[in-house]
Motif scaffolding. Structure first.
Motif, PDB file in Angstrom:
ATOM      1  N   THR A 137       0.839  -1.185   0.000  1.00  0.00           N
ATOM      2  CA  THR A 137       0.000   0.000   0.000  1.00  0.00           C
ATOM      3  C   THR A 137       0.880   1.243   0.000  1.00  0.00           C
ATOM      4  O   THR A 137       2.091   1.157   0.231  1.00  0.00           O
ATOM      5  N   PRO A 138       0.301   2.431  -0.217  1.00  0.00           N
ATOM      6  CA  PRO A 138       1.095   3.661  -0.113  1.00  0.00           C
ATOM      7  C   PRO A 138       1.777   3.819   1.240  1.00  0.00           C
ATOM      8  O   PRO A 138       2.852   4.411   1.332  1.00  0.00           O
ATOM      9  N   PHE A 139       1.150   3.263   2.310  1.00  0.00           N
ATOM     10  CA  PHE A 139       1.781   3.336   3.634  1.00  0.00           C
ATOM     11  C   PHE A 139       3.127   2.622   3.643  1.00  0.00           C
ATOM     12  O   PHE A 139       4.105   3.115   4.211  1.00  0.00           O
ATOM     13  N   VAL A 140       3.187   1.446   3.031  1.00  0.00           N
ATOM     14  CA  VAL A 140       4.437   0.681   2.979  1.00  0.00           C
ATOM     15  C   VAL A 140       5.509   1.463   2.234  1.00  0.00           C
ATOM     16  O   VAL A 140       6.661   1.573   2.687  1.00  0.00           O
ATOM     17  N   ASP A 141       5.150   2.032   1.086  1.00  0.00           N
ATOM     18  CA  ASP A 141       6.117   2.814   0.313  1.00  0.00           C
ATOM     19  C   ASP A 141       6.620   4.014   1.107  1.00  0.00           C
ATOM     20  O   ASP A 141       7.820   4.328   1.097  1.00  0.00           O
ATOM     21  N   GLY A 142       5.707   4.670   1.813  1.00  0.00           N
ATOM     22  CA  GLY A 142       6.093   5.822   2.618  1.00  0.00           C
ATOM     23  C   GLY A 142       6.989   5.445   3.784  1.00  0.00           C
ATOM     24  O   GLY A 142       7.955   6.158   4.100  1.00  0.00           O
ATOM     25  N   PHE A 143       6.676   4.320   4.425  1.00  0.00           N
ATOM     26  CA  PHE A 143       7.487   3.832   5.547  1.00  0.00           C
ATOM     27  C   PHE A 143       8.909   3.534   5.098  1.00  0.00           C
ATOM     28  O   PHE A 143       9.883   3.912   5.759  1.00  0.00           O
ATOM     29  N   ILE A 144       9.034   2.863   3.960  1.00  0.00           N
ATOM     30  CA  ILE A 144      10.364   2.513   3.444  1.00  0.00           C
ATOM     31  C   ILE A 144      11.139   3.768   3.068  1.00  0.00           C
ATOM     32  O   ILE A 144      12.321   3.923   3.406  1.00  0.00           O
ATOM     33  N   ALA A 145      10.492   4.681   2.366  1.00  0.00           N
ATOM     34  CA  ALA A 145      11.169   5.906   1.934  1.00  0.00           C
ATOM     35  C   ALA A 145      11.643   6.741   3.115  1.00  0.00           C
ATOM     36  O   ALA A 145      12.733   7.333   3.079  1.00  0.00           O
ATOM     37  N   LYS A 187      14.545  -0.168  -2.831  1.00  0.00           N
ATOM     38  CA  LYS A 187      14.348  -1.449  -3.520  1.00  0.00           C
ATOM     39  C   LYS A 187      14.820  -2.613  -2.661  1.00  0.00           C
ATOM     40  O   LYS A 187      14.143  -3.649  -2.566  1.00  0.00           O
ATOM     41  N   GLU A 188      15.967  -2.443  -2.027  1.00  0.00           N
ATOM     42  CA  GLU A 188      16.500  -3.495  -1.150  1.00  0.00           C
ATOM     43  C   GLU A 188      15.521  -3.839  -0.040  1.00  0.00           C
ATOM     44  O   GLU A 188      15.239  -5.015   0.222  1.00  0.00           O
TER      45      GLU A 188
END
Length: 257
Positions: free
Chosen positions: A189-197, A205-206
């Motif tokens: 979800t967008p939450f996951v992408d935001g958390f990683i960033a 990517k890693e």
């Protein structure tokens, strides 16, 4: 048509993005009129626009599910036009931390949305549903069932959602109300992408690959996959199912031992 919700009225909390948005779209595609309760009304309006563009019906309502009186007011306005057939308690927030690093304010914030928010919505709709039955679907998590590092407050809240599901299912069986829950594993979800960033800049990517591989199936789930399961559980095809939690986790609970 199987899984038809034609003529049904659904209320979905947290339908502005991610899993909640996918659930709203899935229910609307099958004919439901979807009321979206969302703290960020602009996100809910985006979901409404996507649904209406596809020929479906939906409306957005600004609502903080943590506020009891606010939920009563919004729900009352919806139910004043007629009973709702489906309630999906999807709104929730995350928190990373163990018991030592979880502040009292963190715990209170998680409780107010993830636990009290579910209570507020069920409490507001149950009297109406008792008249002709209905479906309540709660969003739990694999964290409600198995231990996950640094998810103390979040796991606590989802454990409460799971047991609320069982309690409501038992207490209102005689009224024709079915209550189930879904326990997703890690979903992209967008939450996951935001958390990683935010936490791993330059290593996105890693870390995405690493988190994906925590699911035995080798990838994260998609919001649409959760939406499809929600559609089934809200349909007449699932009329023999109540008081049950449905993991959708790429094998996380059973295969990670």
């Amino acid at each position: 048509m199987k899984f038809s919700l034609k003529g049904k009225v659904a209320i979905v909390t947290g339908g502005g993005s991610g899993i909640g948005k996918a659930i709203c779209i899935s229910l609307a595609e099958s004919g439901a009129f979807v009321h979206i309760l969302e703290l960020q009304e602009n996100l809910a309006n985006d979901t409404v626009a996507k649904i209406t563009e596809a020929g479906g019906k939906a409306v957005a309502h600004a609502c903080n599910v943590a506020e009891h009186e606010e939920v009563k007011k919004v729900m009352g306005a919806i139910l004043n036009d007629g009973p709702a057939d489906i309630l999906v308690n999807n709104a929730g927030i995350a928190h990373v931390g163990n018991v030592e690093t979880t502040k009292e304010t963190d715990l209170d914030r998680i409780y107010s949305v993830n636990i009290k928010g579910v209570y507020n919505c069920i409490h507001a709709i149950i009297p109406s549903m008792k008249e002709k039955g209905g479906i309540i679907l709660n969003m739990a998590s694999v964290a409600a069932t198995v231990g996950i590092n640094d998810r103390f407050a979040y796991a606590m809240s989802k454990g409460a959602v799971l047991t609320m599901t069982y309690s409501v299912a038992k207490d209102y069986l005689e009224y024709g109300i079915r209550c189930n829950s879904i326990s997703p594993g890690r979903v992209h979800t967008p939450f996951v992408d935001g958390f990683i960033a935010q936490n791993y800049p330059g290593r996105e990517k890693e870390m995405f690959d690493k988190l994906s591989k925590t699911q035995p199936i080798g990838r994260m789930g998609t919001p649409n996959e959760i939406g499809n399961l929600a559609l089934y559980l809200c349909s007449d095809e699932a009329s023999f199912i109540t008081g049950t939690d449905f993991p959708i986790d790429g094998g996380f609970i059973k295969l990670n031992a």
